[in-house]
Design a protein around this motif. Structure first.
Motif: not given
Length: 456
Positions: A337-362
């Protein structure tokens, strides 16, 4: 360079009367009884060097004696203030006068004068401020004492000697989540609240409500003692010893998060990530899709877009908590499943990934400070469990099902009491009395980390 830059310390002043008619001569004319005492001015003159010291006593003995007397005898504080001001006013010997000013600077940081004398002392310090640097520091110390209560634990002999020599500043490190060390200078009367305000400014935090959601933690040795410092605690009173370190983390999450500062983003990400990997945020090991997305965001936060090996993937997944009995995770499924997630998140910068982890983790317990619970007094509640605490509620969550099993509003909390361990090798407990007078209720939890608990 993994460090944040310090700002110059500032003091949040409170209003003190500054009427231009407040003169010390006028005060003493209204208080003639102050001139009748001889012991205090003698001790002060001996400390300053105007009189010879008694046999067997040095300057620190005299200094400690005066300050301790002021702490214990509130009714003598005004006289000590008046004698100190008298000694530094028009003194013919500059070196001895400076010693008197240093005493006054210490005195203002430890105890305040009475409300009657306060405006006279304030006016005196303001008048001398442009001509005497120690008058300015005395005014700052008095402002802190009015706001925070004064330094109740007197400085150590070493610190006192340094103060008398004018060595009042030293560097401290505050360890932030993610391995960032924040460097700042503190002084003899710096309090935790001032350092937190300065630290928050470095992260772009200016809202006073958000500042209150952070805390400084004192750690002794290898996590031997962990406790949060109250805002009014004087840092030099608690930072003694080479094995003591200072840490900071966020305790409350009520203020809306904002991601406009690199240090803010990285420290918040590191704190949430650490709690997540320790299994403290209530995520079930069966939630493959969410586990895969959070693993992908961690990979992208390291500027890596390719899927990790199965072995490397384990570092991105929560470890089995000690309090969790059943913990089975399908790593192969998560990797797929992680492979699919990486394709969907392609282009994310390091900071964007960190922000998404914090705010979108649920995550179920995101925003709570979490403590593992070994046992609960009610058999209907899960043991072990997770106790979550924020500024509004205390909740108990079943770590297996993520079910919210108990919620207590802090406004209903009547009493909180620490309990001794039930067994010599056991963990301490926490007893809570809550509810109304018509329906009082009691519950206790056995908590290995009860010593670090602070109710907001």
């Amino acid at each position: 360079d993994n460090s944040a830059t310090s700002l110059s310390p500032s003091v949040a002043y409170v209003a003190l009367p500054t009427d231009s008619d407040y003169t010390m001569q006028e005060f003493r004319w209204h208080q003639p009884w102050l001139t009748m005492h001889l012991v205090l001015p003698t001790a002060l003159m001996q400390f300053m060097g105007d009189l010879s010291k008694p046999r067997g006593k040095n300057e620190l003995d005299l200094l400690y004696g005066l300050l301790k007397l002021c702490q214990e005898k509130e009714d003598l504080r005004d006289e000590v203030y008046c004698q100190a001001i008298k000694q530094v006013t028009g003194h013919p010997r500059p070196k001895l006068c400076t010693r008197g000013w240093r005493f006054l600077s210490l005195l203002t940081g430890c105890v305040p004068p009475s409300n009657t004398l306060m405006p006279y002392v304030t006016k005196f310090l303001q008048d001398w401020g442009p001509h005497q640097e120690l008058a300015q520091s005395s005014q700052e110390h008095l402002q802190r004492t009015v706001k925070y209560g004064g330094r109740r634990r007197l400085p150590s002999p070493g610190e006192m000697q340094a103060f008398l020599k004018g060595q009042v500043v030293h560097l401290v490190l505050i360890h932030l989540p993610g391995g960032v060390d924040y460097k700042t200078n503190i002084r003899t009367f710096t309090v935790a609240a001032e350092v937190l305000e300065e630290l928050c400014r470095q992260m772009g935090i200016t809202d006073p409500q958000e500042v209150q959601e952070f805390a400084l933690f004192l750690i002794k040795g290898d996590s031997e003692l962990v406790r949060p410092l109250w805002p009014q605690e004087y840092l030099n009173s608690v930072l003694g010893g080479p094995d003591v370190s200072l840490h900071s983390r966020r305790l409350g999450w009520e203020t809306r998060l904002h991601f406009d500062n690199p240090t803010y983003i990285s420290t918040h990400y590191s704190q949430v990530l650490r709690d997540y990997l320790q299994g403290k945020l209530g995520l079930s090991p069966q939630e493959d899709t969410r586990l895969a997305r959070l693993a992908a965001l961690q990979q992208l936060s390291r500027n890596k877009e390719e899927p990790p090996s199965e072995q490397d993937l384990l570092a991105y997944l929560p470890r089995k908590p000690q309090w969790q009995q059943q913990w089975q995770m399908n790593v192969a499924t998560v990797k797929s499943l992680m492979g699919r997630e990486l394709r969907q998140l392609q282009g994310y910068s390091s900071q964007e990934a960190q922000i998404s982890f914090i705010s979108g983790s649920g995550l179920p317990l995101f925003g709570f400070t979490v403590y593992p619970v070994q046992r609960v007094s009610s058999p209907a509640l899960p043991s072990p469990g997770l106790l979550g605490l924020n500024r509004q509620h205390l909740v108990l969550v079943d770590p297996s099902s993520q079910e919210l099993c108990c919620s207590i509003a802090l406004r209903d909390l009547q009493r909180l009491h620490l309990l001794s361990p039930l067994e010599p090798e056991g963990s301490p407990g926490l007893e809570l009395n809550y509810g109304s007078a018509d329906n009082p209720q009691t519950i206790w939890f056995e908590l290995p980390q009860v010593g670090g608990l602070r109710v907001p």
